[in-house]
Design a protein around this motif. Structure first.
Motif, PDB file in Angstrom:
ATOM      1  N   LEU A 416     -28.318  -0.136  -7.833  1.00 25.59           N
ATOM      2  CA  LEU A 416     -27.251  -1.210  -7.889  1.00 25.59           C
ATOM      3  C   LEU A 416     -27.573  -2.321  -8.013  1.00 25.59           C
ATOM      4  O   LEU A 416     -27.493  -3.484  -8.579  1.00 25.59           O
ATOM      5  CB  LEU A 416     -26.342  -1.146  -6.642  1.00 25.59           C
ATOM      6  N   ASN A 422     -23.823  -3.393 -11.110  1.00 20.98           N
ATOM      7  CA  ASN A 422     -23.159  -3.170 -12.235  1.00 20.98           C
ATOM      8  C   ASN A 422     -22.881  -1.343 -12.145  1.00 20.98           C
ATOM      9  O   ASN A 422     -23.828  -0.592 -12.168  1.00 20.98           O
ATOM     10  CB  ASN A 422     -23.786  -3.092 -13.556  1.00 20.98           C
ATOM     11  N   VAL A 423     -21.497  -0.936 -11.568  1.00 20.48           N
ATOM     12  CA  VAL A 423     -21.437   0.332 -10.873  1.00 20.48           C
ATOM     13  C   VAL A 423     -21.549   1.144 -11.986  1.00 20.48           C
ATOM     14  O   VAL A 423     -22.170   2.445 -12.078  1.00 20.48           O
ATOM     15  CB  VAL A 423     -20.088   0.467 -10.091  1.00 20.48           C
ATOM     16  N   LEU A 424     -20.951   1.050 -13.367  1.00 20.82           N
ATOM     17  CA  LEU A 424     -20.901   1.920 -14.302  1.00 20.82           C
ATOM     18  C   LEU A 424     -22.300   2.130 -14.900  1.00 20.82           C
ATOM     19  O   LEU A 424     -22.623   3.558 -15.232  1.00 20.82           O
ATOM     20  CB  LEU A 424     -20.134   1.432 -15.252  1.00 20.82           C
ATOM     21  N   THR A 426     -25.074   1.889 -13.326  1.00 15.25           N
ATOM     22  CA  THR A 426     -25.760   2.627 -12.372  1.00 15.25           C
ATOM     23  C   THR A 426     -25.629   4.178 -12.248  1.00 15.25           C
ATOM     24  O   THR A 426     -26.337   4.929 -12.124  1.00 15.25           O
ATOM     25  CB  THR A 426     -25.649   1.905 -11.093  1.00 15.25           C
ATOM     26  N   ALA A 427     -24.092   4.409 -12.568  1.00 13.76           N
ATOM     27  CA  ALA A 427     -23.719   5.541 -12.501  1.00 13.76           C
ATOM     28  C   ALA A 427     -24.527   6.649 -13.825  1.00 13.76           C
ATOM     29  O   ALA A 427     -24.829   7.670 -13.701  1.00 13.76           O
ATOM     30  CB  ALA A 427     -22.141   5.756 -12.399  1.00 13.76           C
ATOM     31  N   ASN A 428     -24.246   5.663 -14.795  1.00 10.26           N
ATOM     32  CA  ASN A 428     -25.001   6.413 -16.053  1.00 10.26           C
ATOM     33  C   ASN A 428     -26.328   6.719 -15.853  1.00 10.26           C
ATOM     34  O   ASN A 428     -26.774   7.633 -16.237  1.00 10.26           O
ATOM     35  CB  ASN A 428     -24.711   5.426 -17.124  1.00 10.26           C
ATOM     36  N   LYS A 434     -18.780   7.435 -11.440  1.00  8.77           N
ATOM     37  CA  LYS A 434     -18.809   6.111 -10.772  1.00  8.77           C
ATOM     38  C   LYS A 434     -18.055   6.228  -9.345  1.00  8.77           C
ATOM     39  O   LYS A 434     -18.121   5.336  -8.749  1.00  8.77           O
ATOM     40  CB  LYS A 434     -18.147   5.058 -11.745  1.00  8.77           C
ATOM     41  N   SER A 435     -17.233   7.152  -9.302  1.00  7.48           N
ATOM     42  CA  SER A 435     -16.185   7.223  -7.950  1.00  7.48           C
ATOM     43  C   SER A 435     -17.149   7.448  -7.067  1.00  7.48           C
ATOM     44  O   SER A 435     -16.784   7.119  -5.629  1.00  7.48           O
ATOM     45  CB  SER A 435     -15.378   8.340  -8.168  1.00  7.48           C
ATOM     46  N   THR A 436     -18.012   8.300  -7.109  1.00  2.30           N
ATOM     47  CA  THR A 436     -19.243   8.489  -5.789  1.00  2.30           C
ATOM     48  C   THR A 436     -19.592   7.231  -5.464  1.00  2.30           C
ATOM     49  O   THR A 436     -19.822   7.123  -4.124  1.00  2.30           O
ATOM     50  CB  THR A 436     -20.295   9.303  -6.438  1.00  2.30           C
ATOM     51  N   ILE A 437     -19.995   6.165  -6.177  1.00  2.41           N
ATOM     52  CA  ILE A 437     -20.438   4.974  -5.977  1.00  2.41           C
ATOM     53  C   ILE A 437     -19.352   4.115  -5.368  1.00  2.41           C
ATOM     54  O   ILE A 437     -19.490   3.488  -4.209  1.00  2.41           O
ATOM     55  CB  ILE A 437     -21.273   4.288  -7.026  1.00  2.41           C
ATOM     56  N   TYR A 438     -18.311   4.222  -5.865  1.00  2.00           N
ATOM     57  CA  TYR A 438     -17.287   3.483  -5.173  1.00  2.00           C
ATOM     58  C   TYR A 438     -16.917   3.999  -3.905  1.00  2.00           C
ATOM     59  O   TYR A 438     -16.576   3.031  -2.942  1.00  2.00           O
ATOM     60  CB  TYR A 438     -15.820   3.142  -6.091  1.00  2.00           C
TER      61      TYR A 438
END
Lengths: 446, 116
Positions: A416, A422-424, A426-428, A434-438
């Motif tokens: 991050l 940028n969550v998206l 990072t998730a990629n 991305k929900s895991t990060i949120y």
């Protein structure tokens, strides 16, 4: 200084006594004077350091006396002193083993004096070499290889077996595990301890020089060969030759090495003379030689010839508490060498040392603790004094031995930060939702 | 006035580190041992035992060198050489009385050194 014992065998009592008096001007010289060969031989068991022998004796010739002396004491220097200025006689005597040939003239006394000084110096040097050899033996005794782990105890058992014969030994292990130390310990604790131990790092010698370096060369063998030179094999003859990083040897040289090992003899580069060999070979490598054989970069026949008794040195990370034993040993050694009072290892430093993976093994541990001694204040080494400079970042990352949940948290936090929160993205990158990060942000985990 | 002696004690002195007592002792030893050898020479010459003469000459030669008795040394070297060749030209015998005469004079002088 010890006495220098000298025999003078001279049938002219005046000349003999005169020489004795002259030599005894140095009170450290002890001279026994004999008027004939038989008296000299009857007393030779007193083992003088030098015999000055008149060539023309009434009972036996100087030659006969010299031969008889050398049967019992082949290395005892016998100098012929004669009134005979006959070059042929002198040459014949020198060929037969006389140390020197002096003609009785005005210079005799000076020649004898210089010779005694030379032999004394030689004896002194020999004593110093013996002391140094003894010290080297102590340095490489088994007890100086530190550790109590099962892994290292197994190594000791194998080393012990290697002492009893001249079997080829292959020492295998990662870099920095102490392969050369093991090779030296085997040599200096075996029956060959008084013989030469010669090491050559195969990887460090350019391929075009390796043959002459190992087998020696004759004068004129190639441009620059202005004198003949013996190679490492001849240097180690009678003792042990340690071939470090054998896995790096090229195939051409492997063929030549195999022939020498099979024939137990070599011919210097550019020469014809065959030199017989009687030595122990110890090889070391951090490569898996069996793999190298499969890849075709190492000859199979040489592999089996060199394998002998394999000793696998464990990496430091699998030696448990040996890390601390070794760390304490290196700290004490470093403090002693630098006139410092010894330092203890604090609990947190202890834990930090135990958690690290040591890709550079014992060599790396030594460097780490020496730096820690320098950085530490007071008589204790703390965790902050211990710095790992390994290039292995994964190892460094894992050093804290956290839970998987905690490592997940750290990884996500790192990415991050890297991608400006940028969550998206990072998730990629991490291939997670991305929900895991949120969720983690919401629950203040990151 | 200093006499011109047919020898010097310089080399001898060097050998014994200049010790006067040692010099005297070595002169005594020379006078005890060398005349016995020299006196053998005419007897052996009469017997034509050239090899024994050669051995004696060869053996005592360095002792005369220590005293730098150059004149006597020449005679001894001649005797040594001729005896080695078994006196084939018959010249050896003439050197022996010459040597004995010169040596006799030297013995007297050396004895005087001891008596001084």
């Amino acid at each position: 200084m010890s006495y220098f014992k000298l025999f003078i065998v001279e049938d002219d009592p005046f000349y003999g006594k005169l020489l004795k008096r002259h030599i005894e001007l140095n009170p450290d010289n002890e001279v026994s004077l004999y008027n004939n060969g038989k008296d000299c031989l009857n007393n030779i068991h007193h083992q003088p350091d030098l015999v000055l022998l008149d060539y023309g004796l009434p009972d036996l010739s100087g030659y006969e006396v010299m031969k008889k002396v050398h049967i019992e004491y082949p290395n005892l220097p016998v100098v012929i002193v004669s009134g005979q200025e006959d070059v042929k006689t002198a040459l014949d005597l020198l060929k037969e083993g006389a140390y020197d040939y002096f003609v009785k003239d005005d210079d005799t006394k000076d020649r004898v004096w210089n010779l005694i000084n030379k032999l004394r110096e030689k004896e002194q040097l020999k004593t110093e070499i013996d002391i140094l050899k003894e010290e080297v033996g102590i340095k490489y005794s088994f007890k100086n290889i530190k550790g109590n782990s099962v892994a290292i105890k197994n190594v000791f058992k194998l080393m012990d077996k290697a002492l009893k014969t001249k079997i080829t030994v292959s020492v295998l292990g990662e870099t920095g595990t102490g392969k050369e130390l093991v090779a030296k310990a085997i040599h200096y604790n075996s029956n060959q301890k008084g013989t030469p131990f010669v090491a050559i790092n195969v990887a460090a010698v350019p391929s075009e020089l390796i043959e002459s370096e190992m087998f020696g060369y004759e004068k004129g063998a190639f441009t620059g060969a202005v004198t003949s030179r013996i190679g490492k094999f001849e240097e180690a003859n009678g003792g042990t030759l340690f071939l470090d990083e054998i896995g790096e040897m090229n195939l051409n040289m492997q063929t030549k090495l195999l022939r020498v090992l099979q024939e137990k003899e070599l011919t210097r580069v550019g020469g014809n003379k065959v030199v017989s060999l009687d030595l122990r070979i110890i090889v070391a490598t951090n490569l898996n030689l069996a793999d190298e054989v499969r890849k075709g970069t190492f000859r199979e026949d040489l592999y089996y010839r060199l394998l002998g008794l394999p000793i696998d040195l464990p990496p430091l990370r699998s030696r448990g508490n040996d890390i601390i034993i070794l760390a304490k040993f290196f700290i004490d050694e470093f403090c002693k060498e630098n006139d410092m009072s010894s330092k203890k290892i604090s609990h947190d430093a202890h834990d930090k040392l135990m958690k690290y993976s040591y890709p550079g093994n014992v060599r790396e541990l030594k460097a780490i603790v020496e730096l820690a001694v320098v950085l530490s204040d007071g008589d204790e080494i703390n965790a902050m004094d211990i710095n790992f400079s390994s290039t292995d970042t994964v190892s460094n990352f894992l050093i804290d031995e956290c839970s998987l949940v905690e490592y997940n948290r750290r990884i996500i936090k790192f990415f991050l930060k890297k991608y400006n929160n940028n969550v998206l993205l990072t998730a990629n990158k991490l291939d997670i939702g991305k929900s895991t990060i949120y969720r983690m942000i919401k629950e203040k985990e990151i | 006035m200093k006499l011109n002696k047919p020898y010097t004690l310089d080399k001898l002195s060097q050998y014994v580190g200049g010790d006067e007592g040692e010099i005297q002792e070595m002169i005594s030893l020379f006078l005890e041992t060398i005349p016995i050898e020299i006196n053998q020479l005419p007897i052996l010459a009469e017997k034509h035992d050239w090899q024994s003469i050669y051995k004696i000459a060869h053996k005592i030669k360095p002792s005369f060198d220590v005293f730098a008795m150059d004149d006597i040394l020449i005679d001894i070297k001649n005797i040594e050489l001729l005896a080695r060749e078994n006196n084939k030209d018959g010249k050896l015998v003439s050197f022996i009385p010459k040597l004995m005469k010169k040596f006799g004079a030297v013995v007297v002088l050396l004895q005087a050194e001891l008596d001084e």
